[in-house]
Design an enzyme around this catalytic site. Structure first.
Site, PDB file in Angstrom:
ATOM      1  N   ASP A 154     -21.811 -18.000   8.639  1.00 36.54           N
ATOM      2  CA  ASP A 154     -23.427 -18.069   8.608  1.00 36.54           C
ATOM      3  C   ASP A 154     -23.933 -18.570   7.009  1.00 36.54           C
ATOM      4  O   ASP A 154     -23.027 -18.513   5.660  1.00 36.54           O
ATOM      5  CB  ASP A 154     -24.060 -16.323   8.941  1.00 36.54           C
ATOM      6  CG  ASP A 154     -25.593 -16.925   8.900  1.00 36.54           C
ATOM      7  OD1 ASP A 154     -25.900 -18.162   9.387  1.00 36.54           O
ATOM      8  OD2 ASP A 154     -25.894 -16.061   8.561  1.00 36.54           O
ATOM      9  N   ASN A 157     -24.917 -22.086   6.738  1.00 35.66           N
ATOM     10  CA  ASN A 157     -24.976 -23.486   6.282  1.00 35.66           C
ATOM     11  C   ASN A 157     -26.071 -24.447   6.049  1.00 35.66           C
ATOM     12  O   ASN A 157     -26.445 -24.913   4.902  1.00 35.66           O
ATOM     13  CB  ASN A 157     -25.184 -24.286   7.344  1.00 35.66           C
ATOM     14  CG  ASN A 157     -23.292 -23.591   8.291  1.00 35.66           C
ATOM     15  OD1 ASN A 157     -22.130 -23.785   7.240  1.00 35.66           O
ATOM     16  ND2 ASN A 157     -22.546 -24.317   9.088  1.00 35.66           N
ATOM     17  N   ARG A 160     -29.100 -23.352   4.480  1.00 33.70           N
ATOM     18  CA  ARG A 160     -29.371 -22.883   3.031  1.00 33.70           C
ATOM     19  C   ARG A 160     -28.828 -23.142   1.876  1.00 33.70           C
ATOM     20  O   ARG A 160     -29.234 -23.584   1.145  1.00 33.70           O
ATOM     21  CB  ARG A 160     -29.414 -21.063   3.193  1.00 33.70           C
ATOM     22  CG  ARG A 160     -30.627 -20.471   3.965  1.00 33.70           C
ATOM     23  CD  ARG A 160     -30.252 -18.606   3.986  1.00 33.70           C
ATOM     24  NE  ARG A 160     -29.756 -18.528   5.850  1.00 33.70           N
ATOM     25  CZ  ARG A 160     -28.899 -17.823   5.487  1.00 33.70           C
ATOM     26  NH1 ARG A 160     -29.185 -16.476   4.265  1.00 33.70           N
ATOM     27  NH2 ARG A 160     -28.479 -17.321   6.427  1.00 33.70           N
ATOM     28  N   ARG A 201     -30.779 -29.550   6.345  1.00 28.71           N
ATOM     29  CA  ARG A 201     -29.435 -28.827   7.240  1.00 28.71           C
ATOM     30  C   ARG A 201     -28.418 -28.942   8.066  1.00 28.71           C
ATOM     31  O   ARG A 201     -27.253 -28.368   7.496  1.00 28.71           O
ATOM     32  CB  ARG A 201     -30.977 -27.975   8.321  1.00 28.71           C
ATOM     33  CG  ARG A 201     -31.352 -27.072   8.540  1.00 28.71           C
ATOM     34  CD  ARG A 201     -31.774 -26.439   9.292  1.00 28.71           C
ATOM     35  NE  ARG A 201     -31.052 -25.372  10.219  1.00 28.71           N
ATOM     36  CZ  ARG A 201     -30.694 -24.146   9.405  1.00 28.71           C
ATOM     37  NH1 ARG A 201     -31.329 -23.817   8.423  1.00 28.71           N
ATOM     38  NH2 ARG A 201     -30.129 -23.568  10.042  1.00 28.71           N
ATOM     39  N   HIS A 250     -24.366 -28.028   7.423  1.00 31.68           N
ATOM     40  CA  HIS A 250     -23.169 -28.203   9.481  1.00 31.68           C
ATOM     41  C   HIS A 250     -22.207 -29.000   8.696  1.00 31.68           C
ATOM     42  O   HIS A 250     -20.438 -28.827   8.802  1.00 31.68           O
ATOM     43  CB  HIS A 250     -23.594 -28.458  10.469  1.00 31.68           C
ATOM     44  CG  HIS A 250     -24.904 -27.467  11.009  1.00 31.68           C
ATOM     45  ND1 HIS A 250     -24.844 -25.512  10.525  1.00 31.68           N
ATOM     46  CD2 HIS A 250     -26.040 -27.637  11.005  1.00 31.68           C
ATOM     47  CE1 HIS A 250     -25.924 -24.877  10.769  1.00 31.68           C
ATOM     48  NE2 HIS A 250     -27.037 -26.812  11.860  1.00 31.68           N
ATOM     49  N   SER A 260     -24.051 -19.352  19.005  1.00 28.31           N
ATOM     50  CA  SER A 260     -23.896 -18.066  19.767  1.00 28.31           C
ATOM     51  C   SER A 260     -25.080 -18.900  20.851  1.00 28.31           C
ATOM     52  O   SER A 260     -25.560 -20.096  20.987  1.00 28.31           O
ATOM     53  CB  SER A 260     -24.917 -17.307  18.999  1.00 28.31           C
ATOM     54  OG  SER A 260     -26.471 -17.555  19.168  1.00 28.31           O
ATOM     55  N   THR A 261     -24.864 -17.655  21.603  1.00 31.15           N
ATOM     56  CA  THR A 261     -26.162 -17.891  22.967  1.00 31.15           C
ATOM     57  C   THR A 261     -27.771 -17.777  22.477  1.00 31.15           C
ATOM     58  O   THR A 261     -28.204 -18.386  23.607  1.00 31.15           O
ATOM     59  CB  THR A 261     -25.827 -16.632  24.158  1.00 31.15           C
ATOM     60  OG1 THR A 261     -25.969 -15.241  23.827  1.00 31.15           O
ATOM     61  CG2 THR A 261     -24.250 -17.049  24.690  1.00 31.15           C
ATOM     62  N   ARG A 274     -32.857 -22.896  18.513  1.00 27.50           N
ATOM     63  CA  ARG A 274     -33.504 -24.139  17.140  1.00 27.50           C
ATOM     64  C   ARG A 274     -33.604 -24.687  17.871  1.00 27.50           C
ATOM     65  O   ARG A 274     -33.801 -25.594  19.113  1.00 27.50           O
ATOM     66  CB  ARG A 274     -31.792 -23.860  16.620  1.00 27.50           C
ATOM     67  CG  ARG A 274     -31.313 -22.660  16.290  1.00 27.50           C
ATOM     68  CD  ARG A 274     -30.225 -23.041  15.162  1.00 27.50           C
ATOM     69  NE  ARG A 274     -29.692 -22.330  14.718  1.00 27.50           N
ATOM     70  CZ  ARG A 274     -28.832 -21.900  14.027  1.00 27.50           C
ATOM     71  NH1 ARG A 274     -28.289 -22.692  12.847  1.00 27.50           N
ATOM     72  NH2 ARG A 274     -28.315 -20.515  12.875  1.00 27.50           N
ATOM     73  N   LEU A 291      -0.338 -18.989  14.145  1.00 32.01           N
ATOM     74  CA  LEU A 291      -1.919 -18.768  14.376  1.00 32.01           C
ATOM     75  C   LEU A 291      -2.704 -18.787  15.281  1.00 32.01           C
ATOM     76  O   LEU A 291      -2.727 -19.794  16.136  1.00 32.01           O
ATOM     77  CB  LEU A 291      -2.827 -19.421  12.968  1.00 32.01           C
ATOM     78  CG  LEU A 291      -3.572 -19.108  13.213  1.00 32.01           C
ATOM     79  CD1 LEU A 291      -4.330 -17.502  11.876  1.00 32.01           C
ATOM     80  CD2 LEU A 291      -4.965 -19.748  12.222  1.00 32.01           C
TER      81      LEU A 291
END
Ligand code: IPE
Ligand code: IPE
Ligand code: MG
Length: 252
Positions: free
Chosen positions: A20, A22, A24, A33, A37, A65-66, A71, A131
């Site tokens: 979280d 990006n 700001r 913005r 990202h 997220s759902t 946005r 991984l």
């Protein structure tokens, strides 16, 4: 973090990250913005590589997220475009390092082009044993639980009443077969879960940092892991050091 620094101390097997801040980060620099990202993608790459190097087993990243559909449409389409454009390159990098990629979330609602790339990424890396990277896209913890229950009812019908328990429900989660996260990291100073892995984080250690995601580099990851290693995990029982518990579990 060097291997020497982590040796003898228990690494989290599964790290989950709410990436979280990006927007700001960009705003602080007078940038749109979207620039945040783009910079965030670079940190995502760095953290995936570092987790692979350290020997973490599973890394789950909250990508979209759902609720992020709320946005402005321009930001949503920028994010979807960024995903579509960068996914296969990033998957190729992960594949080179032996990482296996899976996606958590609902495929419905995503563009057919993105969905096809996600399928291709899973197929390409399916045989890798390094991984495990879970990318949560169009993911919500509540939708995951509703979907799991719906599928369980569909498959078991009336019989469900007799045999319904935690392990049965877990078989229908997007994370089926994977151990729960040991450590959840959230960047940007917000101290909330925002509908992430609601079931799986029942006993995760939570780490909140004010650092914004585009600034969260491998040094910040090392700080989070060091903090995790100082925690005492009790799981409702009596006190034990995280490392001791994990070791004793392995001996069972
Ligand atoms: C995280 O950064 C990226 C996504 C949720 C897709 P944000 O875009 O939420 O950045 P802030 O929270 O507005 O700073
Ligand atoms: C959580 O961040 C979702 C992702 C990181 C993908 P948000 O920025 O969407 O969360 P809220 O709205 O601040 O809770
Ligand atoms: Mg945010």
């Amino acid at each position: 973090m060097s291997a020497a620094e982590t040796s003898g101390r228990q690494l989290p097997r599964h790290i989950a990250i709410i990436m979280d801040g990006n927007g700001r980060w960009a705003k602080q620099r007078g940038l749109p913005r979207t620039a945040g990202h783009q910079e965030g993608v670079k940190r995502t790459r760095e953290i995936i590589e570092e987790c692979g190097r350290l020997g973490v087993e599973i890394l789950t990243l909250y990508v979209f997220s759902t609720e992020n559909w709320r946005r402005p449409p321009e930001e949503v389409s920028f994010l979807m475009g960024l995903l579509e454009d960068s996914l296969m390159d990033e998957v190729e990098r992960m594949h080179q390092r032996g990482a296996r990629v899976r996606f958590l979330g609902l495929r419905e609602g995503l563009s057919p082009q993105l969905a096809a790339k996600m399928r291709a990424a899973e197929e390409k890396t399916a045989g890798n044993t390094g991984l495990n990277v879970n990318l949560a896209i169009n993911y919500g913890g509540r939708v995951e639980l509703v979907e799991a229950l719906r599928r369980a009812v569909e498959e078991h019908g009336e019989d469900l009443k007799a045999g319904f328990d935690e392990s049965l429900l877990e078989k229908y989660l997007f994370t089926a077969g994977q151990p729960d996260p040991d450590l959840v990291i959230r960047t940007s100073g917000e101290q909330r879960i925002s509908n992430f892995l609601l079931w799986q984080i029942a006993y995760a250690e939570l780490y909140f940092t004010p650092v914004l995601w585009p600034d969260f580099d491998r040094t910040e990851l090392a700080k989070a892991i060091a903090e995790y290693q100082r925690r005492r995990r009790r799981f409702g029982g009596v006190e034990s050091v995280a490392s001791e518990r994990a070791e004793s579990k392995e001996n069972i």
